[in-house]
Structure formats: structure tokens, C-alpha cells
Motif scaffolding. Structure first.
Motif, PDB file in Angstrom:
ATOM      1  N   TYR A 126      31.328  -9.180 -45.549  1.00 31.39           N
ATOM      2  CA  TYR A 126      32.591  -9.136 -46.292  1.00 31.39           C
ATOM      3  C   TYR A 126      32.357  -9.538 -47.738  1.00 31.39           C
ATOM      4  O   TYR A 126      31.570 -10.439 -48.034  1.00 31.39           O
ATOM      5  CB  TYR A 126      33.624 -10.081 -45.668  1.00 31.39           C
ATOM      6  N   GLN A 127      33.052  -8.847 -48.664  1.00 29.35           N
ATOM      7  CA  GLN A 127      33.018  -9.196 -50.083  1.00 29.35           C
ATOM      8  C   GLN A 127      34.447  -9.375 -50.559  1.00 29.35           C
ATOM      9  O   GLN A 127      35.265  -8.449 -50.472  1.00 29.35           O
ATOM     10  CB  GLN A 127      32.319  -8.104 -50.891  1.00 29.35           C
ATOM     11  N   GLN A 128      34.768 -10.550 -51.089  1.00 22.89           N
ATOM     12  CA  GLN A 128      36.122 -10.878 -51.531  1.00 22.89           C
ATOM     13  C   GLN A 128      36.567 -10.026 -52.716  1.00 22.89           C
ATOM     14  O   GLN A 128      37.679  -9.503 -52.722  1.00 22.89           O
ATOM     15  CB  GLN A 128      36.202 -12.366 -51.906  1.00 22.89           C
ATOM     16  N   SER A 129      35.721  -9.850 -53.712  1.00 18.34           N
ATOM     17  CA  SER A 129      36.144  -9.159 -54.938  1.00 18.34           C
ATOM     18  C   SER A 129      36.527  -7.696 -54.693  1.00 18.34           C
ATOM     19  O   SER A 129      37.367  -7.155 -55.410  1.00 18.34           O
ATOM     20  CB  SER A 129      35.068  -9.255 -56.018  1.00 18.34           C
ATOM     21  N   SER A 130      35.944  -7.060 -53.705  1.00 20.75           N
ATOM     22  CA  SER A 130      36.313  -5.674 -53.390  1.00 20.75           C
ATOM     23  C   SER A 130      37.198  -5.589 -52.154  1.00 20.75           C
ATOM     24  O   SER A 130      37.615  -4.496 -51.772  1.00 20.75           O
ATOM     25  CB  SER A 130      35.057  -4.830 -53.164  1.00 20.75           C
ATOM     26  N   ASP A 168      32.931 -14.887 -55.000  1.00 19.67           N
ATOM     27  CA  ASP A 168      33.762 -13.687 -54.829  1.00 19.67           C
ATOM     28  C   ASP A 168      32.987 -12.379 -54.925  1.00 19.67           C
ATOM     29  O   ASP A 168      33.245 -11.441 -54.178  1.00 19.67           O
ATOM     30  CB  ASP A 168      34.880 -13.653 -55.883  1.00 19.67           C
ATOM     31  N   ALA A 169      32.036 -12.282 -55.843  1.00 19.72           N
ATOM     32  CA  ALA A 169      31.316 -11.021 -56.069  1.00 19.72           C
ATOM     33  C   ALA A 169      30.154 -10.816 -55.107  1.00 19.72           C
ATOM     34  O   ALA A 169      29.508  -9.776 -55.134  1.00 19.72           O
ATOM     35  CB  ALA A 169      30.803 -10.967 -57.509  1.00 19.72           C
ATOM     36  N   SER A 170      29.893 -11.772 -54.241  1.00 17.81           N
ATOM     37  CA  SER A 170      28.763 -11.673 -53.313  1.00 17.81           C
ATOM     38  C   SER A 170      29.258 -11.430 -51.887  1.00 17.81           C
ATOM     39  O   SER A 170      30.391 -11.726 -51.559  1.00 17.81           O
ATOM     40  CB  SER A 170      27.946 -12.962 -53.344  1.00 17.81           C
ATOM     41  N   TYR A 171      28.372 -10.876 -51.070  1.00 16.76           N
ATOM     42  CA  TYR A 171      28.695 -10.624 -49.671  1.00 16.76           C
ATOM     43  C   TYR A 171      28.287 -11.819 -48.809  1.00 16.76           C
ATOM     44  O   TYR A 171      27.230 -12.413 -49.015  1.00 16.76           O
ATOM     45  CB  TYR A 171      27.950  -9.384 -49.140  1.00 16.76           C
TER      46      TYR A 171
END
Length: 168
Positions: free
Chosen positions: A93-97, A72-75
Motif C-alpha cells: 500500500y502507498q498512502q500518497s497514491s 506517505d510516498a513509500s510503499y
């Protein structure tokens, strides 16, 4: 280096530490291989990959795709580069943001969105100017939200209209 046919069968795990000279087809026994690496789930019909983008081909008879999975925290990213700059542009894309990035990584880069038969429709430049294409054959498009706000051109004979800014 493997230069002839390679056949691997069975249900075991196979490890290869050899270079394969030529093209590689995965998922089919067909003699027809498009591009350098062709992942074939099922035939898409009578079609050949365009020569400008045939190094990796993913083919299916229904929905097809490529998935990039990351924490989640990685692109997850697709980068475009050259010998001059190994990161000229990206899609990531980055899930956490919940952030999707589409753009260039060059100081003078532009994002050009095209429609129709490759016609430029919208250009976003490095100065945050948005240029909308002009379909009257002129060399300059319509520019909105750019430098020198409220500089509007209403000349119908000109090749451009500028609203809130300055033409590109």
C-alpha cells in the motif's frame, strides 16, 4: 548463542548481539510458545497456530494486528518469495497514491480468491481473464471479460459458461 532461558527485567534499555536458538516469546512469562517468534499481549483462548504459518504469531484477547508504517510516498509491503524468486507475490500500500496492490509478480501468476472451505471462487489470470468457479463439479469455471468477446455458451449440460471471452 543463547540456548537456555533468558530473562530480562527492569526498565532499562537492553541490546542483544547474540543468536537465540529455539523459540522466542515476547510479552508473557508462559512456558507455552507457539512458533518461532510469538508476540503475546493476552491469550486468545485455547488455540495453537497452524503449523503451516507459525513462524510469527501475534496474539491478543481482543483486536490484534501487525502494522507496517512508512512515509506517505513509500510503499509498505508484505512479500512472498522462494529460492527460485524472492518476490513471487505481494500485498502492499502507498498512502500518497491511495493504492493497494494485491498480486503475483510472476509472468504466469494468478490471483485466486477462495471462500467456504478453501474453494476457488474467483481467479484472475495474467491475461486479465476473470474466471468464476463452477459449483457443478466441472473442471472449468465461468469466464467473463476474457479473450474472444461475445462467445457465449448456453449449453446447460456443459461444465462451464463463457460470457465475453474464452474459458481458462
Amino acid at each position: 548463542t543463547i540456548s537456555g532461558d533468558l530473562t530480562v527485567s527492569g526498565s532499562g534499555t537492553y541490546t542483544y548481539d547474540e543468536a537465540i536458538a529455539g523459540k522466542l516469546l515476547v510479552g508473557s512469562t508462559s512456558d507455552s510458545v507457539d512458533g518461532t517468534l510469538h508476540a503475546h499481549t493476552a491469550t486468545a483462548g485455547s488455540v495453537t497456530a497452524h503449523a503451516d504459518a507459525d513462524d510469527l504469531i501475534v496474539e491478543n484477547s481482543a483486536s490484534g494486528g501487525i502494522t507496517i508504517l512508512t512515509p506517505d510516498a513509500s510503499y509498505g509491503a508484505l512479500f512472498f518469495g522462494s529460492p527460485t524468486d524472492n518476490l513471487g507475490a505481494q500485498v502492499s500500500y502507498q498512502q500518497s497514491s491511495a493504492t493497494m496492490i494485491i498480486g503475483t509478480r510472476l509472468s504466469s501468476g494468478k490471483v485466486n480468491i477462495r471462500t467456504g472451505d478453501g474453494s476457488s471462487t474467483l481467479i484472475l489470470d495474467t491475461n486479465s481473464r476473470i474466471s468464476l468457479s463452477n459449483n457443478d463439479g466441472g473442471n472449468t469455471g465461468n469466464t467473463i471479460f476474457g479473450k474472444s468477446a461475445w462467445n457465449c455458451s448456453t449449453d446447460n449440460a456443459s461444465d462451464y459458461n463463457t460470457i465475453f471471452g474464452e474459458e481458462l
